[in-house]
Structures are given as structure tokens and as C-alpha cells.
Design a protein around this motif. Structure first.
Motif, PDB file in Angstrom:
ATOM      1  N   VAL A 211       7.077   0.379  -8.877  1.00  0.00           N
ATOM      2  CA  VAL A 211       5.996   0.402  -9.852  1.00  0.00           C
ATOM      3  C   VAL A 211       6.188   1.624 -10.748  1.00  0.00           C
ATOM      4  CG1 VAL A 211       3.507   0.722 -10.210  1.00  0.00           C
ATOM      5  CG2 VAL A 211       4.330  -0.807  -8.395  1.00  0.00           C
ATOM      6  N   LEU A 262      -2.777  -2.914  -6.950  1.00  0.00           N
ATOM      7  CA  LEU A 262      -1.348  -3.044  -6.660  1.00  0.00           C
ATOM      8  C   LEU A 262      -1.109  -3.288  -5.175  1.00  0.00           C
ATOM      9  CD1 LEU A 262      -0.013  -0.123  -8.896  1.00  0.00           C
ATOM     10  CD2 LEU A 262       0.539  -2.542  -9.210  1.00  0.00           C
ATOM     11  N   TRP A 270       5.811  -3.161  -2.209  1.00  0.00           N
ATOM     12  CA  TRP A 270       5.763  -1.977  -3.070  1.00  0.00           C
ATOM     13  C   TRP A 270       6.246  -0.787  -2.250  1.00  0.00           C
ATOM     14  CZ3 TRP A 270       0.580   0.698  -4.808  1.00  0.00           C
ATOM     15  CH2 TRP A 270       0.881   1.831  -5.583  1.00  0.00           C
TER      16      TRP A 270
END
Length: 404
Positions: A211, A262, A270
């Protein structure tokens, strides 16, 4: 190579499909861009060629001695000079750190320095610059703001042949013609972007879900994030999960909510983040903590810029930031004084640009700023000043006389 957890995902489908899944593109969608997590992961081998190159670059950047030495020759110190440092705001750790370096170097070279705080507003910065010109100094520092904000003051200073030196005033290091600056002191954005992406490639061993946090309203920041994406794309094993567009002025209010989103969208896929400024991770920490994420675990975060004391504190305590690419604030302050000295003697700018550095808990050794060794003694030698090392690496005055 920096130690880290290596995510292993089974090989799936063909290379052609894999390549399509891993292309790093950015489609605007509200505050974020980028695709969701893929059901097929990157090849186990990651990206051997890109990984080998990245490991070499990261190893060099993690050294505590700059890979490139600073200037070794130049004019002796001019005497009786006065400098005014016009600060964008002294609440900005980078601006304040560079100002502190300027003041320290001025004491060593024997000049006077005055800092005028612009208070972070266009009107305040313009007033501070006008005040600086009225003081009729030998030179003025543009400390951390766009000279376009003060175009009238810059024009007046140029007309009066007052040397102007910027600190993070324009995008590129070195002399500038428009605006007219004798030199601008900053690291190269290309180098900072490249090494932060290389750290992710190295730390993840070429397998990561990434990210990016950026501020698209700032051209410099937008350029940096685009360069980061370009470098990440050299490793097909990396996937860009999202690019979060959060203005720096809104990080405290928006980052926690975006981080929670997220985590909900991507979960454990992630694994790494990179931000154009460390401040994003200060504001991400509460949301990561609330989600019961471990401070020393994924997502592993690197700041591609600044390296303020709070970033070092998070890194050293292993609290939701693993690394930063810091600016050597004090060294840049000393360089500003050296560039002024060259200007006063009619010499060209030195052309020196500090090499990028990566700070981690291992190599920072508890420090709260990146302060490379050796530059103080080198500058004092150029200027013809005495140097005695004292605790903390600072320069002391001449040794006491030994009269019999």
C-alpha cells in the motif's frame, strides 16, 4: 539484507496471467486506487534479478557512513557575515533540524544567524521574508517552502544581489534559475523513491502486497509516489493493493479510518507500506493497534522522506514503522553555510548531494536523527577552522594555548 518475514504463496496459473495481475497501475477511486487482493499469488521465486540489485542498494544505504564523501576543498571562511533563515514553520521537524544545523555551523565559522518563523501560512512566510530582507543580511535561507509563495521578495533579494539558498525549496538539488537560487539543498527524489521501493523488495524477498500513502495535491509528493510505483514494478512478485491519496494536512483525521478499511479489504495480504512522509505512520498506528496488529509485524512500513525524531522513536521501539529514508538535517545545515561561503567568494556551488540512507532499529542504535559522521571536520578543514571532537560528534573551538 534486512531481516524480515518472507511470505510464500503457491505458484498458480501461467506467467502471462501472473504478469497481468501484478502490473502496478493506479485508477482513481475516491481516496485510494489499485486492485483488490488476488486469489493467485506471486511466484515463489519472487524476482531474482530485481532482488539481487535491490539487496545491493539497500546494503549500501544502510551503512552508517555515507557512500559518497562531501566536499574536500573550497574557499577559506569569509568573515563578518550574517545569515537569516526564513522558516516555513519551526514546528516542522525537518525545517527546525536544518535550522539547528545552520546555527551550529555558523557558530563554528564565526557568523551570525537569525531565524524568522513564517508560522506555516503564506502571509506569515511573506512577512518573514520581507523582514529578512529589511535586516540587510549577507544571505537568506528559504527554509522548506515554495519560493513562488514569496515571488516578490525573491525578486527583490535577487535585485539586491542577496544570495538565496533553499532547503527543500524546489524539487531538485543544486543551483536554480527559476527561481534564482545559488543552490537548493535536498536529497534527490528519484534516489529516495528508488531506495524505499528497493527496501520493500529486499525485506519481502520479492513477495509482498503493498500500500502506498501519498498526497496527490502536492506535485513533489505525487512525483515521488509515481517513482516508487515504477521501482516496485521492477519486481513482478510485488502487488500494489492500493494507493491512498490523503492530504498531509488531513492525515490525523483520515488515516486511521483508511487504515481500518484497508485491513478489512486486504487482511493479511497487506504486508508492506510506503509513505511519502513518515507522518502517515504516526496516524496509522492507533488503527493498527486497535486491530491487534503487532508493532514489529506486518504491515512493515517505510517512510520515503524526512526521518523526523518521532519516526526514529517508532522504529527503535518497533511500533508500526520498520524503516525510514531520513534527510541528514544537521549535515544539510552545514552544507548551506558552506554554499554561502562559496557564493561570497564568487565560487560556484559545490554540487554535493547527500546520498540516501535507510535507518532501521539495527543501524540507528537508539538515535533520533540521521547524523552521518565526518562532515563537520571536513567543512572546518575547508574553512580553516579548528576542530576538536567532543561527545556527540560536535565541533568544539580551538584547543587551549599551552604557554609555558
Amino acid at each position: 539484507m534486512t531481516a524480515g518475514h518472507h511470505r510464500r504463496v503457491p505458484l498458480a496459473v501461467t506467467i502471462a496471467v501472473l504478469t497481468a495481475l501484478t502490473v502496478l497501475t493506479g485508477c482513481e477511486r475516491g481516496a485510494s486506487s489499485g486492485g483488490g487482493p488476488s486469489s493467485t499469488g506471486p511466484a515463489k521465486s519472487g524476482c531474482p534479478a530485481a532482488l539481487g540489485r535491490a539487496e545491493t542498494a539497500v546494503r549500501q544505504a544502510e551503512q552508517n557512513r555515507p557512500a559518497v564523501n562531501g566536499p574536500t576543498s573550497g574557499p577559506r571562511a569569509a568573515s563578518g557575515k550574517s545569515i537569516v533563515y526564513v522558516a516555513q514553520t519551526m514546528t516542522n521537524p525537518g525545517v527546525a533540524g536544518a535550522a539547528k544545523g545552520v546555527a551550529e555551523a555558523a557558530k563554528a565559522i564565526g557568523w551570525k544567524v537569525r531565524v524568522i518563523d513564517g508560522q506555516g501560512t503564506p502571509a506569515g512566510i511573506q512577512a518573514a521574508f520581507s523582514q529578512a530582507i529589511a535586516l540587510r543580511p549577507s544571505g537568506i535561507v528559504i527554509g522548506g517552502f515554495d519560493p513562488k509563495l514569496t515571488s516578490q521578495q525573491v525578486a527583490k533579494a535577487n535585485a539586491e544581489h542577496l544570495p538565496l539558498i533553499g532547503w527543500h525549496a524546489v524539487d531538485s538539488p543544486g543551483p536554480s534559475k527559476d527561481p534564482e537560487l545559488f543552490s537548493n539543498i535536498t536529497t534527490r527524489v528519484q534516489d529516495v523513491a528508488r531506495i524505499s521501493a528497493d527496501w520493500i523488495i529486499t525485506h519481502s524477498h520479492g513477495n509482498a502486497g503493498v500500500v502506498i500513502f501519498t498526497d496527490a495535491s502536492i506535485p513533489f509528493a505525487r512525483t515521488k509516489s509515481e517513482l516508487i510505483k515504477k521501482q516496485l514494478a521492477t519486481c513482478p512478485g510485488l502487488r500494489l493493493l492500493a494507493e491512498e491519496n490523503i492530504p498531509i494536512s488531513d492525515t490525523s483525521s483520515r488515516t486511521p479510518q483508511e487504515v481500518s478499511s484497508l485491513l478489512s479489504r486486504f487482511g493479511d495480504t497487506w504486508t508492506h507500506s510506503v509513505a511519502i512522509n513518515d507522518v502517515y505512520f504516526a496516524d496509522a498506528a492507533p488503527a493498527l493497534r486497535a486491530a491487534r496488529k503487532k508493532g514489529a509485524g506486518a504491515p512493515y512500513n517505510i517512510g520515503a522522506g524526512d526521518g523526523d525524531p518521532s519516526a526514529f522513536q517508532r522504529i527503535n521501539s518497533k511500533q508500526f514503522q520498520a524503516a525510514t529514508v531520513p534527510e541528514p538535517f544537521a549535515q544539510q545545515g552545514w552544507q548551506i553555510l558552506d554554499e554561502f561561503n562559496r557564493a561570497f567568494h564568487g565560487r560556484p556551488a559545490s554540487g554535493y548531494v547527500a546520498p540516501v540512507h535507510i535507518a532501521t532499529a539495527v543501524n540507528s542504535r537508539g538515535a533520533t536523527t540521521w547524523d552521518p559522521p565526518g562532515y563537520r571536520a571536513a567543512y572546518l578543514k575547508i574553512w580553516g577552522r579548528w576542530f576538536r571532537p567532543v561527545p556527540g560528534g560536535r565541533a568544539a573551538g580551538p584547543p587551549p594555548s599551552r604557554r609555558s
